[in-house]
Enzyme design. Structure first.
Site, short mmCIF file in Angstrom:
data_model
loop_
_atom_site.label_atom_id
_atom_site.label_comp_id
_atom_site.label_asym_id
_atom_site.label_seq_id
_atom_site.Cartn_x
_atom_site.Cartn_y
_atom_site.Cartn_z
N HIS A 311 -20.09 -24.27 46.87
CA HIS A 311 -20.68 -24.04 48.39
C HIS A 311 -21.78 -23.59 48.18
O HIS A 311 -22.12 -22.83 47.33
CB HIS A 311 -19.48 -23.10 48.85
CG HIS A 311 -19.74 -22.98 50.42
ND1 HIS A 311 -20.78 -22.21 50.94
CD2 HIS A 311 -18.80 -23.60 51.37
CE1 HIS A 311 -20.49 -22.51 52.23
NE2 HIS A 311 -19.67 -23.49 52.49
N ASP A 368 -12.12 -26.89 52.03
CA ASP A 368 -11.55 -28.50 51.82
C ASP A 368 -10.57 -28.82 51.03
O ASP A 368 -9.83 -29.64 50.90
CB ASP A 368 -12.61 -29.35 51.78
CG ASP A 368 -13.58 -29.29 53.07
OD1 ASP A 368 -12.98 -29.29 54.01
OD2 ASP A 368 -15.02 -29.38 53.02
N1 CMC Z 1 -18.74 -30.60 40.75
C1 CMC Z 1 -19.58 -30.61 39.95
N2 CMC Z 1 -20.94 -29.68 39.67
C2 CMC Z 1 -21.30 -29.30 40.83
C3 CMC Z 1 -20.29 -29.15 42.09
C4 CMC Z 1 -19.32 -29.87 42.02
N3 CMC Z 1 -18.53 -30.05 43.05
N4 CMC Z 1 -20.93 -28.56 43.09
C5 CMC Z 1 -22.07 -28.03 42.52
N5 CMC Z 1 -22.38 -28.52 41.19
C6 CMC Z 1 -23.32 -28.09 40.16
C7 CMC Z 1 -24.64 -28.79 40.52
O1 CMC Z 1 -24.63 -30.10 39.73
C8 CMC Z 1 -25.54 -28.02 39.85
O2 CMC Z 1 -25.74 -28.00 38.65
P1 CMC Z 1 -27.00 -27.54 37.77
O3 CMC Z 1 -27.50 -26.34 38.06
O4 CMC Z 1 -26.74 -27.85 36.32
O5 CMC Z 1 -28.02 -28.71 38.14
C9 CMC Z 1 -25.29 -26.83 40.32
O6 CMC Z 1 -23.50 -26.79 40.50
C10 CMC Z 1 -25.48 -26.06 41.77
O7 CMC Z 1 -25.33 -27.37 42.84
P2 CMC Z 1 -26.12 -27.47 44.00
O8 CMC Z 1 -25.96 -29.09 44.47
O9 CMC Z 1 -27.54 -27.11 43.73
O10 CMC Z 1 -25.61 -26.71 45.08
P3 CMC Z 1 -25.68 -26.74 46.82
O11 CMC Z 1 -25.62 -25.42 47.08
O12 CMC Z 1 -26.79 -27.70 47.06
O13 CMC Z 1 -24.44 -27.67 47.05
C11 CMC Z 1 -22.31 -28.16 47.84
C12 CMC Z 1 -23.25 -27.27 47.61
C13 CMC Z 1 -21.15 -28.09 48.59
C14 CMC Z 1 -22.81 -29.66 48.48
C15 CMC Z 1 -22.08 -28.76 46.46
O14 CMC Z 1 -21.16 -27.75 45.80
C16 CMC Z 1 -20.90 -29.90 46.54
O15 CMC Z 1 -21.63 -31.01 46.54
N6 CMC Z 1 -19.63 -29.72 46.61
C17 CMC Z 1 -18.65 -31.00 46.78
C18 CMC Z 1 -18.55 -31.17 48.23
C19 CMC Z 1 -17.57 -30.16 48.83
O16 CMC Z 1 -16.73 -29.75 48.39
N7 CMC Z 1 -18.33 -29.89 50.24
C20 CMC Z 1 -17.61 -29.24 50.91
C21 CMC Z 1 -18.49 -27.80 51.14
S1 CMC Z 1 -17.28 -26.71 51.89
C22 CMC Z 1 -17.05 -26.95 53.59
C23 CMC Z 1 -18.18 -27.27 54.59
O17 CMC Z 1 -18.62 -26.21 54.87
O18 CMC Z 1 -18.41 -28.24 55.15
#
Ligand code: CMC
Length: 434
Positions: A311, A368
Site C-alpha cells: 500500500h 482487498d
Molecule cells: N508484490 C510484489 N512487490 C511489490 C508489491 C506487490 N504487491 N507491491 C510493491 N512491491 C515492491 C515494488 O516492486 C517495489 O520494490 P523495489 O523497491 O525493489 O523497487 C517496492 O515494493 C515499493 O513498491 P511501489 O510500487 O514503489 O509502491 P507504491 O506505493 O507506488 O505502490 C501499490 C503501492 C498498492 C500500487 C503496490 O503495492 C501494488 O501494486 N500492490 C498490488 C495491488 C494492490 O493490492 N492494490 C490495492 C491497494 S489497497 C486498496 C486501495 O486503496 O485501492
C-alpha cells in the site's frame, strides 16, 4: 500570552545563495506540511513529486491515516470501532457531517436515503444500450456519469440545497445502479428497491432476488455486507478521491465527478485489486504452488505482483484488512462454506509475511486481500467486486467533494510539469520531411 512563534523551513538556493523561508503548518495529527504556495513566485521553481508521495494536496478534516502504525480514523473514530459498533448509514452521516448522528438525525438521514433509492425509469433504457457481456464497472462509469443527464435539479454546485439532494441521490441510488449492472449482465429482470429493508439488505435483494421467488434477506450476509461497506467508505486522498476532487475543482457537477472517481477506482493498482486477488488465487491454484508465486512476485522481470499486498500509505498491516480477515472467517464459518481459496490465501499471507523481500519493503495484506473471498462466498461474481467498492466509496468521494466545494479557498487543481520535450523549432512542410 505571547503569540507562539510560527515555525518555518528555510530553502537555500545553492545556485544563487538566496534563502527563502516557508511556513511549516501543523495539522491535528500527522506530519506537518511546508507551505510552498509562494515558492514559484519567490524562486521561479516548481516542486517535482510525481505520484504525490510527499505532497498534501488539500486541507481535510475527514479521514486520517497513520500508515506506519496502521491507524485509520474517520472524523476521529477508529475504523475498528466503527466496524464493530456502528453501521454504514451512521458512518455515511459521520463522513458527510463530521459528527455521529443522534437518534433523530439518524432517523431523518436514513429516511432521506431510503426515499431516493429508485432510479428515473428512463435510466433502464440506458442500460439496455450496453452489451450484456460488458464489465459492470464499464456500465457503472457510463450510468453514474449519465445521472447528470437525469437529475438536472441537483447539479448546481453553488446551491447548498442542490448539493444536499445530489449527496442523498448518489448514496441512495448507487446500490440500485450497481444491482442493475449485475442483473443486466445476468440477463435477469431489474428488481426495484424495497424501502422497508436496510441499505445493505435492500442491495442484496435487488442483486439476488428474482420475481419468480420469495427472497428473504439473510441477516448474516446483511451484517457482513454492511461491514464491508463501512470498511470501504473513505480512505483519505487516494487516486479516485483525488480524481473526484480534481474533477470537482473545475466546477463540474457531482454526478460527473463521481463517475470520474469510478473510472479511477477501476484500475488494478486501486479498487480493481480485489478482483485481481481472486483471479491470482485461482491461478495459483493450490497451496503447494504458493512458494512459486511468491518467488515470481519478487522477480522484477516477471511483471507479476502479489495482488492485495502493499500500500502506498500503510507500511504496517492495513487495519481494514484485519477486520476483513476476521469477518471473512466469521462469514465462511457461519455459512458453513469451505473455500480452498481461503486456505490458499492464508498460506500466501503466512509465507509472504515471513519473506525477507516483503518484510523489508513493509508489504502487508491490504483491504482487498480478503474482501474477494467473502464476496465470493456471498455469491458475487469477481466482476462485481470493484463495483461494490465503488458503491461504498461513493460516500467518501462525495464527502470530500462537499468539503472542497465548501472551502472558501478552493482553487481549480492545476499541477505543473518538468518539461522534457522538444524546444521551439521551425515547422517543416510535408514536402520537405524525409
Ligand atoms: N508484490 C510484489 N512487490 C511489490 C508489491 C506487490 N504487491 N507491491 C510493491 N512491491 C515492491 C515494488 O516492486 C517495489 O520494490 P523495489 O523497491 O525493489 O523497487 C517496492 O515494493 C515499493 O513498491 P511501489 O510500487 O514503489 O509502491 P507504491 O506505493 O507506488 O505502490 C501499490 C503501492 C498498492 C500500487 C503496490 O503495492 C501494488 O501494486 N500492490 C498490488 C495491488 C494492490 O493490492 N492494490 C490495492 C491497494 S489497497 C486498496 C486501495 O486503496 O485501492
Amino acid at each position: 500570552m505571547p503569540e507562539a512563534k510560527k515555525e518555518t523551513v528555510t530553502l537555500i538556493d545553492n545556485t544563487t545563495g538566496k534563502k527563502f523561508d516557508y511556513p511549516l503548518l501543523p495539522g491535528t495529527l500527522g506530519p506537518k506540511v511546508i507551505d510552498i504556495r509562494k515558492l514559484y513566485g519567490d524562486t521561479g521553481y516548481f516542486t517535482y513529486d510525481p505520484g504525490f508521495t510527499s505532497t498534501a494536496s488539500c486541507d481535510s478534516a475527514i479521514t486520517f491515516i497513520d500508515g506506519d502504525e496502521g491507524i485509520l480514523l474517520h472524523r476521529g473514530y477508529a475504523i475498528e470501532d466503527l466496524a464493530e459498533h456502528s453501521d454504514f448509514m451512521e458512518v455515511c452521516y459521520l463522513l458527510i457531517n463530521g459528527e455521529l448522528p443522534n437518534k433523530k438525525q439518524k432517523g431523518d438521514f436514513v429516511h432521506h436515503v431510503t426515499h431516493h433509492t429508485m432510479l428515473h425509469e428512463q435510466m433502464q433504457w440506458f442500460y439496455r444500450g450496453f452489451r450484456r457481456d460488458a464489465h459492470p464497472m464499464a456500465v457503472m462509469c457510463g450510468v453514474v456519469g449519465a445521472m447528470s443527464a437525469f437529475y438536472h435539479d441537483s447539479t448546481d454546485i453553488n446551491d447548498p440545497r442542490q448539493r444536499e439532494i445530489a449527496i442523498f441521490r448518489l448514496i441512495a441510488k448507487m446500490p440500485t445502479i450497481a444491482a442493475m449492472a449485475y442483473k443486466y449482465a445476468m440477463g435477469q429482470p431489474f428488481v426495484y428497491p424495497l424501502n422497508e429493508l436496510s441499505y445493505a439488505g435492500n442491495f442484496l435483494r435487488m442483486t439476488f432476488s428474482v420475481p419468480a421467488e420469495e427472497y428473504k434477506v439473510n441477516p448474516i450476509l446483511e451484517k457482513a455486507m454492511d461491514r464491508i461497506f463501512i470498511l470501504h467508505a473513505d480512505h483519505e486522498q487516494n487516486a479516485s478521491t483525488s480524481t473526484v476532487r480534481l474533477s470537482g475543482s473545475s466546477g463540474a457537477n457531482p454526478f460527473a465527478c463521481i463517475a470520474a472517481g469510478v473510472a479511477s477506482l477501476w484500475g488494478p493498482a486501486h479498487g480493481g485489486a480485489n478482483e485481481a486477488v481472486l483471479l491470482m488465487l485461482k491461478e495459483i491454484g493450490s497451496k503447494e504452488k504458493v512458494g512459486e508465486a511468491v518467488k515470481k512476485a519478487k522477480d522484477k522481470n516477471s511483471g507479476f505482483r502479489l495482488m492485495g499486498f502493499g500500500h502506498r500509505v500503510y507500511k504496517n498491516y492495513d487495519p481494514r484488512a484485519a477486520v476483513m480477515r476476521r469477518t471473512c472467517h466469521e462469514v465462511l464459518s457461519t455459512l458453513g462454506v469451505k473455500d480452498p481459496l481461503l486456505d490458499l490465501a492464508m498460506e500466501l499471507e503466512r509465507i509472504a509475511l515471513e519473506d525477507e523481500y516483503f518484510v523489508q519493503r513493509k508489504l502487508y495484506p491490504n483491504v482487498d486481500f480478503y474482501s474477494g473471498i467473502i464476496l465470493k462466498a456471498m455469491g458475487f461474481p469477481t466482476s462485481m467486486f470493484t463495483v461494490l467498492f465503488a458503491l461504498a466509496r461513493t460516500v467518501g468521494w462525495i464527502s470530500q467533494w462537499k468539503e472542497m466545494i465548501e472551502d472558501p479557498g478552493m482553487k481549480i487543481g492545476r499541477p505543473r510539469q518538468l518539461f522534457k520535450g522538444a524546444k521551439n523549432r521551425p515547422f517543416v512542410p510535408l514536402s520537405q520531411r524525409g
